[in-house]
Design a protein around this motif. Structure first.
Motif, PDB file in Angstrom:
ATOM      1  N   SER A   1      64.885  37.374 -30.861  1.00 46.53           N
ATOM      2  CA  SER A   1      66.288  37.673 -31.189  1.00 46.53           C
ATOM      3  C   SER A   1      67.050  38.052 -29.931  1.00 46.53           C
ATOM      4  O   SER A   1      67.540  37.181 -29.220  1.00 46.53           O
ATOM      5  N   GLU A   2      67.106  39.343 -29.590  1.00 52.68           N
ATOM      6  CA  GLU A   2      67.924  39.746 -28.439  1.00 52.68           C
ATOM      7  C   GLU A   2      67.176  39.765 -27.106  1.00 52.68           C
ATOM      8  O   GLU A   2      67.762  40.011 -26.056  1.00 52.68           O
ATOM      9  N   GLY A   3      65.855  39.522 -27.130  1.00 49.29           N
ATOM     10  CA  GLY A   3      65.073  39.586 -25.901  1.00 49.29           C
ATOM     11  C   GLY A   3      64.249  40.853 -25.851  1.00 49.29           C
ATOM     12  O   GLY A   3      64.738  41.947 -26.169  1.00 49.29           O
ATOM     13  N   ALA A   4      62.990  40.739 -25.457  1.00 52.22           N
ATOM     14  CA  ALA A   4      62.103  41.898 -25.374  1.00 52.22           C
ATOM     15  C   ALA A   4      62.351  42.638 -24.062  1.00 52.22           C
ATOM     16  O   ALA A   4      62.345  42.032 -22.987  1.00 52.22           O
ATOM     17  N   ILE A   5      62.568  43.923 -24.137  1.00 53.41           N
ATOM     18  CA  ILE A   5      62.825  44.725 -22.940  1.00 53.41           C
ATOM     19  C   ILE A   5      61.509  44.982 -22.213  1.00 53.41           C
ATOM     20  O   ILE A   5      60.527  45.429 -22.810  1.00 53.41           O
ATOM     21  N   GLY A   6      61.512  44.673 -20.915  1.00 50.72           N
ATOM     22  CA  GLY A   6      60.330  44.888 -20.105  1.00 50.72           C
ATOM     23  C   GLY A   6      60.691  45.504 -18.774  1.00 50.72           C
ATOM     24  O   GLY A   6      61.853  45.481 -18.348  1.00 50.72           O
ATOM     25  N   TYR A   7      59.669  46.035 -18.104  1.00 46.35           N
ATOM     26  CA  TYR A   7      59.865  46.725 -16.828  1.00 46.35           C
ATOM     27  C   TYR A   7      58.909  46.131 -15.808  1.00 46.35           C
ATOM     28  O   TYR A   7      57.713  45.989 -16.075  1.00 46.35           O
ATOM     29  N   LEU A   8      59.426  45.802 -14.639  1.00 49.28           N
ATOM     30  CA  LEU A   8      58.619  45.173 -13.601  1.00 49.28           C
ATOM     31  C   LEU A   8      57.470  46.087 -13.198  1.00 49.28           C
ATOM     32  O   LEU A   8      57.660  47.270 -12.940  1.00 49.28           O
ATOM     33  N   LEU A   9      56.260  45.525 -13.139  1.00 50.48           N
ATOM     34  CA  LEU A   9      55.079  46.239 -12.663  1.00 50.48           C
ATOM     35  C   LEU A   9      54.665  45.614 -11.338  1.00 50.48           C
ATOM     36  O   LEU A   9      54.314  44.434 -11.280  1.00 50.48           O
ATOM     37  N   GLY A  10      54.716  46.392 -10.269  1.00 43.78           N
ATOM     38  CA  GLY A  10      54.447  45.844  -8.944  1.00 43.78           C
ATOM     39  C   GLY A  10      55.664  45.115  -8.408  1.00 43.78           C
ATOM     40  O   GLY A  10      56.796  45.358  -8.819  1.00 43.78           O
ATOM     41  N   GLU A  11      55.432  44.171  -7.503  1.00 43.51           N
ATOM     42  CA  GLU A  11      56.524  43.457  -6.846  1.00 43.51           C
ATOM     43  C   GLU A  11      56.855  42.162  -7.581  1.00 43.51           C
ATOM     44  O   GLU A  11      56.014  41.576  -8.258  1.00 43.51           O
ATOM     45  N   GLU A  12      58.094  41.715  -7.423  1.00 36.72           N
ATOM     46  CA  GLU A  12      58.496  40.419  -7.961  1.00 36.72           C
ATOM     47  C   GLU A  12      57.636  39.311  -7.367  1.00 36.72           C
ATOM     48  O   GLU A  12      57.283  39.339  -6.180  1.00 36.72           O
ATOM     49  N   ASN A  13      57.268  38.354  -8.218  1.00 34.80           N
ATOM     50  CA  ASN A  13      56.496  37.172  -7.823  1.00 34.80           C
ATOM     51  C   ASN A  13      55.090  37.503  -7.323  1.00 34.80           C
ATOM     52  O   ASN A  13      54.431  36.668  -6.716  1.00 34.80           O
TER      53      ASN A  13
END
Length: 589
Positions: free
Chosen positions: A274-286
């Protein structure tokens, strides 16, 4: 069929006498205040055995017949499972090896391995829940911010919350670089969209919250696996004070109908319907794949353990049946071929346990040993993990099949429960990287990255044991030493051949990698079993009057006579990998 009974004598013998955990670990700063030694071993193993035998084991057959199911975005699990997991959490078992700063127990991995062996023997489907949860917690501990650690880890270690890992997508399999799951930045968090499949313990109501670790791609991320990031996606969002907020946009779509481990809810998970699952970055991008490997390596060690665990459960039931089943006027345990099968099971189980426990100690030394020694210990455990995952699970299947065979026709009847061991363990060679992937990793990455230097150190230790055996005044140990020496020489030849093939034609090396992995397992398992036999002989020479020690010597002799010769077959296959295996035309298959 009696409930599972833990082999506490062999476990304690390995931990206290062969590995000498009190000396090896008890004096390290990380464990100095824990009282590591025989008293801790006895107390901890006894309590874990009670939980395995009294709580987990009675649920094994129940779960097989009353599997997990999914309806209307909610998973229902086997009756009794929630209560069992709550007891696990209340006893502090979920955080047994975790950092005390985040409500863990801070015990060595060696003890966590022993406890996990018992739970997986008793009910593998149920024991998967703590394996995944502890792996997720370990990943957050290794790569999370301090705020993330404080927010998630204490309740994951207490069992109030559980954890999962979400890697695989339909059509992608082990090729994570082509995944479609995406994450869109939004302020201090991200919105995730996509589906994941084969998510072990992906949803349930046995605890208050589930912390999903999810691989996804950011907009404009690099192509392939270099563009994958890792996110923390809670089932229920968490307020700043640690209380639970609203339900996140992540739901189970279905539970897979599986060959075995029916009690484990293996889910298709939908993120952002529906609206998108909220998540939080773990570690660095990519850098998500590198972060996730923290969890995957932990999981691969524990999946290898499942091969041992199921083998032990299958052996226990087969032995009980063989002693009770009368044919030809005698219990079938007296029949030569049944004796062969049972001794094969027993000797392989003890070799598997000795290797697994030894390398669990290596893992402890890599994490907590003297600073200068840690890189070498880490290199060794990195080399050993694909062997442990691959060899133990391949052998575990053999043992479960032998256990069924001992039952004869009754083994093929579901009511005996013998077939369940075979159905349950079959997945172990597939998930967390198929055994073909483990073999390729062993040869192309772990062996090749240092031109065999780490393997050479391991083989030097095997050679040192062979030299000690050659000086023994015990005829059995002398014979074991000769068998181990010949097997070591064969394996050194295989290693040299593969290192050469990696330089000249990597496809040939990969074609023989599975046989090399199996050859390594049989050799190294036999080495650790020989070390145990040396200690047993020493105890007898000191005046101990204990049949357990005599059994260790006899079991090692059987292994040397009947199991080590398998290495020659694998060595022969490695030697001829450049032949028709490599040359056979693809369109003739």
């Amino acid at each position: 069929m009696a409930n599972y009974r833990a082999p506490l004598d062999d476990m304690s013998f390995l931990i206290d006498e062969v590995l000498d955990a009190g000396t090896q670990l008890g004096q390290l700063p990380a464990f100095a205040e824990l009282g590591v030694g025989s008293e801790l071993t006895s107390a901890l193993l006894s309590e874990a055995a009670k939980l395995a035998g009294d709580v987990f084991s009675p649920l094994r057959r129940v779960a097989d017949q009353q599997p997990a199911s999914c309806s209307d975005g909610k998973v229902s699990i086997t009756p009794g499972y929630a209560e069992a997991l709550q007891q696990l959490g209340q006893g502090g078992w979920l955080g047994i090896t975790a950092d005390p700063a985040y409500q863990g127990q801070g015990l060595p991995e060696l003890y966590g391995t022993a406890a996990s062996e018992m739970w997986n023997s008793a009910d593998m489907a149920l024991a998967l829940a703590p394996i995944l949860s502890s792996g997720a917690a370990l990943t957050i501990a290794a790569h999370g911010t301090e705020e993330q650690k404080q927010r998630y880890l204490p309740k994951m270690h207490s069992g109030e919350w559980s954890g999962t890992m979400n890697l695989t997508e339909a059509g992608a399999g082990s090729d994570l670089g082509v995944m479609q799951a995406r994450a869109v930045p939004e302020g201090d968090h991200y919105r995730l969209y996509g589906q994941k499949i084969f998510i072990t313990w992906g949803d349930h109501e046995a605890c208050d919250n589930i912390i999903h670790l999810v691989l996804a791609k950011l907009p404009d991320a690099p192509e392939g696996s270099r563009g994958i990031s890792l996110f923390i996606v809670p089932k229920y969002l968490v307020n700043a004070d640690g209380s639970l907020a609203e339900r996140n946009d992540v739901f189970p779509v279905s539970c897979e109908h599986k060959l075995g481990i029916h009690g484990s809810p293996t889910c298709v998970m939908a993120f952002g319907e529906s609206e998108g699952a909220i998540g939080y970055l773990l570690g660095e991008e990519n850098r998500g794949l590198a972060c996730m490997f923290t969890m995957m390596n932990e999981a691969r060690l524990k999946i290898g353990l499942q091969g041992l665990s199921i083998g032990q459960g299958a052996y226990q039931q087969a032995l009980e049946y063989a002693r009770e089943r009368v044919q030809g006027g005698v219990p079938i345990v007296q029949h030569p071929d049944v004796r062969r099968m049972l001794l094969t099971m027993k000797s392989l189980i003890e070799a598997m346990r000795a290797l697994l426990y030894s390398e669990s100690l290596t893992l402890d030394l890599a994490h907590s040993g003297p600073e200068a020694d840690r890189p070498a210990q880490q290199a060794r455990i990195d080399l050993m993990i694909p062997i442990i995952k691959g060899w133990l699970t391949e052998v575990g299947q053999e043992l479960a099949s032998l256990g069924l065979q001992v039952h004869g026709g009754m083994g093929y009847i579901e009511e005996t429960g013998a077939a369940q061991y075979l159905r349950d363990v079959r997945i172990s060679a597939i998930y967390e990287g198929t055994n073909g992937i483990q073999a390729a990793d062993l040869v192309s990455r772990k062996l090749g990255r240092d031109s065999g230097a780490t393997m050479a150190k391991v083989l030097a230790a095997v050679a040192a044991t062979v030299a000690e055996l050659a000086q023994s005044d015990n005829d059995s140990l002398l014979a074991v030493g000769r068998a181990l020496s010949a097997t070591l020489e064969q394996f050194q030849g295989s290693t040299e051949q593969l290192l050469k093939a990696l330089q000249e034609n990597p496809d040939i090396a990969l074609g023989s990698s599975f046989d090399y992995m199996m050859q390594a397992g049989y050799l190294l398992g036999g080495w650790q079993l020989a070390r145990a036999a040396q200690v047993a002989q020493q105890r007898l020479a000191e005046g101990a009057d204990n049949d357990f020690y005599r059994q260790k010597l006899a079991t090692m002799s059987f292994y040397a006579e009947q199991i080590l010769p398998r290495c020659a077959g694998h060595a022969g296959a490695v030697a001829t990998a450049a032949g028709m295996l490599h040359q056979y035309p693809e369109d003739w298959l």
